[in-house]
Motif scaffolding. Sequence first.
Motif, PDB file in Angstrom:
ATOM      1  N   SER A 150      32.744  -5.767  29.826  1.00  0.00           N
ATOM      2  CA  SER A 150      32.848  -5.174  31.167  1.00  0.00           C
ATOM      3  C   SER A 150      34.246  -4.591  31.418  1.00  0.00           C
ATOM      4  CB  SER A 150      32.507  -6.239  32.210  1.00  0.00           C
ATOM      5  OG  SER A 150      33.376  -7.325  32.068  1.00  0.00           O
ATOM      6  N   TRP A 157      37.570  -3.121  34.184  1.00  0.00           N
ATOM      7  CA  TRP A 157      38.543  -3.780  35.054  1.00  0.00           C
ATOM      8  C   TRP A 157      38.372  -3.482  36.540  1.00  0.00           C
ATOM      9  CZ3 TRP A 157      40.397   0.312  37.562  1.00  0.00           C
ATOM     10  CH2 TRP A 157      40.549   1.526  36.883  1.00  0.00           C
ATOM     11  N   SER A 178      37.622  -7.112  30.702  1.00  0.00           N
ATOM     12  CA  SER A 178      38.733  -6.220  30.347  1.00  0.00           C
ATOM     13  C   SER A 178      40.012  -7.043  30.193  1.00  0.00           C
ATOM     14  CB  SER A 178      38.935  -5.173  31.443  1.00  0.00           C
ATOM     15  OG  SER A 178      40.140  -4.490  31.208  1.00  0.00           O
ATOM     16  N   GLU A 179      40.807  -6.702  29.192  1.00  0.00           N
ATOM     17  CA  GLU A 179      42.075  -7.457  29.029  1.00  0.00           C
ATOM     18  C   GLU A 179      43.029  -7.194  30.186  1.00  0.00           C
ATOM     19  OE1 GLU A 179      44.349  -3.895  27.255  1.00  0.00           O
ATOM     20  OE2 GLU A 179      45.212  -5.767  27.955  1.00  0.00           O
ATOM     21  N   LEU A 219      41.871  -7.483  23.357  1.00  0.00           N
ATOM     22  CA  LEU A 219      41.804  -6.024  23.404  1.00  0.00           C
ATOM     23  C   LEU A 219      40.417  -5.521  23.034  1.00  0.00           C
ATOM     24  CD1 LEU A 219      45.159  -5.218  21.566  1.00  0.00           C
ATOM     25  CD2 LEU A 219      44.684  -4.902  24.003  1.00  0.00           C
ATOM     26  N   GLY A 220      40.064  -4.381  23.620  1.00  0.00           N
ATOM     27  CA  GLY A 220      38.784  -3.769  23.275  1.00  0.00           C
ATOM     28  C   GLY A 220      38.704  -3.430  21.801  1.00  0.00           C
ATOM     29  N   GLN A 247      35.675  -4.920  19.553  1.00  0.00           N
ATOM     30  CA  GLN A 247      35.149  -4.349  18.307  1.00  0.00           C
ATOM     31  C   GLN A 247      34.450  -5.429  17.472  1.00  0.00           C
ATOM     32  OE1 GLN A 247      35.276  -1.085  17.573  1.00  0.00           O
ATOM     33  NE2 GLN A 247      34.436  -1.225  15.506  1.00  0.00           N
ATOM     34  N   PHE A 299      27.067  -3.003  27.959  1.00  0.00           N
ATOM     35  CA  PHE A 299      28.442  -2.518  28.116  1.00  0.00           C
ATOM     36  C   PHE A 299      28.575  -1.700  29.392  1.00  0.00           C
ATOM     37  CE2 PHE A 299      31.255   1.192  27.651  1.00  0.00           C
ATOM     38  CZ  PHE A 299      32.469   0.562  27.453  1.00  0.00           C
ATOM     39  N   THR A 300      29.635  -1.925  30.132  1.00  0.00           N
ATOM     40  CA  THR A 300      30.029  -1.023  31.221  1.00  0.00           C
ATOM     41  C   THR A 300      31.470  -0.625  30.982  1.00  0.00           C
ATOM     42  OG1 THR A 300      28.517  -2.061  32.794  1.00  0.00           O
ATOM     43  CG2 THR A 300      30.305  -0.775  33.722  1.00  0.00           C
ATOM     44  N   THR A 333      34.277   5.195  25.152  1.00  0.00           N
ATOM     45  CA  THR A 333      34.062   3.871  24.554  1.00  0.00           C
ATOM     46  C   THR A 333      32.568   3.646  24.317  1.00  0.00           C
ATOM     47  OG1 THR A 333      35.897   3.129  25.945  1.00  0.00           O
ATOM     48  CG2 THR A 333      34.721   1.433  24.735  1.00  0.00           C
ATOM     49  N   ILE A 362      30.719   2.693  20.852  1.00  0.00           N
ATOM     50  CA  ILE A 362      29.873   1.495  20.689  1.00  0.00           C
ATOM     51  C   ILE A 362      28.503   1.892  20.139  1.00  0.00           C
ATOM     52  CG2 ILE A 362      28.674  -0.346  21.985  1.00  0.00           C
ATOM     53  CD1 ILE A 362      31.202  -0.564  23.716  1.00  0.00           C
ATOM     54  N   GLU A 377      26.465   1.561  30.579  1.00  0.00           N
ATOM     55  CA  GLU A 377      26.756   2.056  31.941  1.00  0.00           C
ATOM     56  C   GLU A 377      28.124   2.703  31.896  1.00  0.00           C
ATOM     57  OE1 GLU A 377      24.712   1.944  34.437  1.00  0.00           O
ATOM     58  OE2 GLU A 377      23.209   0.684  33.472  1.00  0.00           O
ATOM     59  N   PHE A 422      38.952   8.623  38.374  1.00  0.00           N
ATOM     60  CA  PHE A 422      38.832   7.185  38.615  1.00  0.00           C
ATOM     61  C   PHE A 422      40.039   6.630  39.382  1.00  0.00           C
ATOM     62  CE2 PHE A 422      37.343   2.867  37.124  1.00  0.00           C
ATOM     63  CZ  PHE A 422      36.052   3.022  37.600  1.00  0.00           C
ATOM     64  N   PHE A 465      19.421   0.424  38.156  1.00  0.00           N
ATOM     65  CA  PHE A 465      20.791   0.929  38.326  1.00  0.00           C
ATOM     66  C   PHE A 465      21.275   1.514  37.005  1.00  0.00           C
ATOM     67  CE2 PHE A 465      25.317   0.744  38.062  1.00  0.00           C
ATOM     68  CZ  PHE A 465      25.744   1.135  39.312  1.00  0.00           C
TER      69      PHE A 465
HETATM   70  P1  NDP Z   1      36.930   1.148  28.876  1.00  0.00           P
HETATM   71  O1  NDP Z   1      35.802   1.884  28.252  1.00  0.00           O
HETATM   72  O2  NDP Z   1      38.293   1.476  28.437  1.00  0.00           O
HETATM   73  O3  NDP Z   1      36.763  -0.408  28.681  1.00  0.00           O
HETATM   74  C1  NDP Z   1      35.622  -1.125  29.086  1.00  0.00           C
HETATM   75  C2  NDP Z   1      35.543  -2.413  28.292  1.00  0.00           C
HETATM   76  O4  NDP Z   1      35.323  -2.101  26.920  1.00  0.00           O
HETATM   77  C3  NDP Z   1      36.830  -3.229  28.329  1.00  0.00           C
HETATM   78  O5  NDP Z   1      36.522  -4.599  28.303  1.00  0.00           O
HETATM   79  C4  NDP Z   1      37.506  -2.787  27.049  1.00  0.00           C
HETATM   80  O6  NDP Z   1      38.467  -3.702  26.625  1.00  0.00           O
HETATM   81  C5  NDP Z   1      36.315  -2.709  26.122  1.00  0.00           C
HETATM   82  N1  NDP Z   1      36.504  -1.915  24.912  1.00  0.00           N
HETATM   83  C6  NDP Z   1      37.373  -0.914  24.674  1.00  0.00           C
HETATM   84  N2  NDP Z   1      37.247  -0.464  23.392  1.00  0.00           N
HETATM   85  C7  NDP Z   1      36.261  -1.197  22.823  1.00  0.00           C
HETATM   86  C8  NDP Z   1      35.664  -1.228  21.517  1.00  0.00           C
HETATM   87  N3  NDP Z   1      36.065  -0.437  20.530  1.00  0.00           N
HETATM   88  N4  NDP Z   1      34.676  -2.113  21.281  1.00  0.00           N
HETATM   89  C9  NDP Z   1      34.240  -2.938  22.261  1.00  0.00           C
HETATM   90  N5  NDP Z   1      34.792  -2.979  23.501  1.00  0.00           N
HETATM   91  C10 NDP Z   1      35.780  -2.115  23.784  1.00  0.00           C
HETATM   92  O7  NDP Z   1      36.752   1.351  30.446  1.00  0.00           O
HETATM   93  P2  NDP Z   1      37.739   0.862  31.591  1.00  0.00           P
HETATM   94  O8  NDP Z   1      37.939  -0.616  31.492  1.00  0.00           O
HETATM   95  O9  NDP Z   1      38.910   1.756  31.606  1.00  0.00           O
HETATM   96  O10 NDP Z   1      36.827   1.104  32.883  1.00  0.00           O
HETATM   97  C11 NDP Z   1      36.743   2.298  33.545  1.00  0.00           C
HETATM   98  C12 NDP Z   1      35.498   3.047  33.153  1.00  0.00           C
HETATM   99  O11 NDP Z   1      34.334   2.264  33.420  1.00  0.00           O
HETATM  100  C13 NDP Z   1      35.306   4.314  33.958  1.00  0.00           C
HETATM  101  O12 NDP Z   1      34.957   5.372  33.107  1.00  0.00           O
HETATM  102  C14 NDP Z   1      34.155   3.978  34.883  1.00  0.00           C
HETATM  103  O13 NDP Z   1      33.416   5.088  35.313  1.00  0.00           O
HETATM  104  C15 NDP Z   1      33.341   3.068  34.051  1.00  0.00           C
HETATM  105  N6  NDP Z   1      32.464   2.267  34.892  1.00  0.00           N
HETATM  106  C16 NDP Z   1      31.122   2.516  34.888  1.00  0.00           C
HETATM  107  C17 NDP Z   1      30.268   1.816  35.725  1.00  0.00           C
HETATM  108  C18 NDP Z   1      28.791   2.040  35.705  1.00  0.00           C
HETATM  109  O14 NDP Z   1      28.079   1.194  36.227  1.00  0.00           O
HETATM  110  N7  NDP Z   1      28.296   3.116  35.150  1.00  0.00           N
HETATM  111  C19 NDP Z   1      30.799   0.807  36.659  1.00  0.00           C
HETATM  112  C20 NDP Z   1      32.224   0.623  36.569  1.00  0.00           C
HETATM  113  C21 NDP Z   1      33.022   1.330  35.713  1.00  0.00           C
HETATM  114  P3  NDP Z   1      40.018  -3.459  27.061  1.00  0.00           P
HETATM  115  O15 NDP Z   1      40.070  -3.405  28.526  1.00  0.00           O
HETATM  116  O16 NDP Z   1      40.678  -4.632  26.521  1.00  0.00           O
HETATM  117  O17 NDP Z   1      40.429  -2.175  26.413  1.00  0.00           O
END
Ligand code: NDP
Length: 480
Positions: free
Chosen positions: A148, A150, A176-177, A206-207, A212, A225-226, A231, A235, A249, A386, A450
């Motif tokens: 998820s 942040w 999220s970290e 970290l993601g 990963q 995943f959201t 990203t 995935i 999502e 955002f 949703f």
């Molecule tokens: P990210 O895609 O950067 O990260 C989301 C999650 O994925 C975090 O926990 C992140 O870890 C992790 N992640 C990153 N890289 C990888 C990988 N290679 N493998 C597995 N996991 C990974 O998104 P943000 O946290 O920046 O969130 C903002 C985004 O989320 C916006 O684009 C927003 O629109 C979207 N969002 C969508 C929603 C929906 O319902 N459609 C709702 C809310 C947000 P880490 O943080 O440690 O990098």
Amino acid sequence: MARIKNYINGNFQNPILDNWLDNYNPSNGEVYGQIPNSSKEDVEKAYTSAKSAFKLWSQTTLEERSRILIKISELLEVNLQRFAEAESLDNGKPLNLAKVVDIPRAASNFRFFGNAITQFASESHESVGHQAINYTLRQSIGVVGCISPWNLPLYLFTWKIAPALAAGNCVIAKPSEVTPMTAYLLGEICNEAGLPEGVLNIVHGLGTTTGQAIIEHPNIKAISFTGGTATGAHIAKVAAPMFKKLSLELGGKNPNIIFADCDYEDMLNTTVRSSFANQGQICLCGSRIFVEASIFEKFKKDFVEKVRQLKVGHPSNDDTNIGALVSKPHLEKVKAYIDIAKNENGTVLCGGNEVSVKGYENGYYLEPTVIEVTSDECRVNQEEIFGPIVTIMPFNTEDEVLEMANNVKYGLSATLWTNDLKRTMKLSNQLQTGIVWVNTWMMRDLRTPFGGVKASGVGREGGFEALRFFTEAKNVCIKY
Ligand code: NDP
């Protein structure tokens, strides 16, 4: 300095390789704690614990699963203040918002799915003339991964975990970290509620490393995943060849379409909220505002006047409307779009500057910003920012605004303000989004599907859609 730990097999544990990451407080820019930078080995440990818990949990009665999930919900409510404070500190969002939205919704997620699982049913099909009956089993998948973002940390984390657990799966979850704190606290509550060891495992990091390791684990059978679209694409690339179930999502760039016949005051107040709630860091925020030409000048004046009244301040102050953005890199990214808009002939009508909050000068504060654009094709109208930035532009006809609304790669949600029934029906039908709100915004009924279309994602969360995602359908055909 406080260190949070991984929650594996019901215990709080340090990362195996003893690697740690700093955790920042967005309201003052200072490091206030550390979190595990978990490795593949930590994920494997979580997997082993989830795997051994699965045998029992998948056979636990629905009543018992329901009882535990509802207990978690109640404990979140009892601990509302503590969780809201932790969320606000970690994320920068106003404490009031965390208290009335984030934590209550996290509690609702557990209560909702605790109840929903007792009502979830499968189908049977009689093959008339063949003396056969088919029935469908909905079986738990096994160990699943939930990842998820942040922006709504506990709210979105639990929106995945609750249906996954309700359906009898064991979970490896990564918040999220940038905002790990409430996920960490959730472990304590799960223990208190009597969730058996290993059913839920929370690994921090970290993601690109911890996340990963989850998505490429061969025996984690489904990923929910959201997060961002890039990203999500990554995935999908990793998980698809392993035939994992995927729910993605992703990002949004949602249109807010305002017709002259709307209820003006309601529209105006809601539009301030749909633009800037949570510092504009909600995937559902209406960041592209299209206004019918006949009321464009009036709207522009009234909207800007209201936005100027929003108070940017420390998240814990009662009168703060806009808190801190989540991180320094995110603040820099959002600010860069203001320059991009200016270079593309956009006019900044209000905001556009960082804010120095007295006593918290190193926090990540930005004024709510309204930009008038002349073309729907400009980058600020096409790319997801955002943050607390919206664009406005006028339109003349339904067809023109429909074309602009659909002219983005995203398709998460749209908001429509009108009292014309035929127009409502036509546009709701033709908007390329997974969600349409008419004369309201972000009104949620947890039973509804949703999710988004196009680059906003694949699959649907919510209600029975989520329980279907977290189960495998198996058909049994019996001839008699
Ligand atoms: P990210 O895609 O950067 O990260 C989301 C999650 O994925 C975090 O926990 C992140 O870890 C992790 N992640 C990153 N890289 C990888 C990988 N290679 N493998 C597995 N996991 C990974 O998104 P943000 O946290 O920046 O969130 C903002 C985004 O989320 C916006 O684009 C927003 O629109 C979207 N969002 C969508 C929603 C929906 O319902 N459609 C709702 C809310 C947000 P880490 O943080 O440690 O990098």
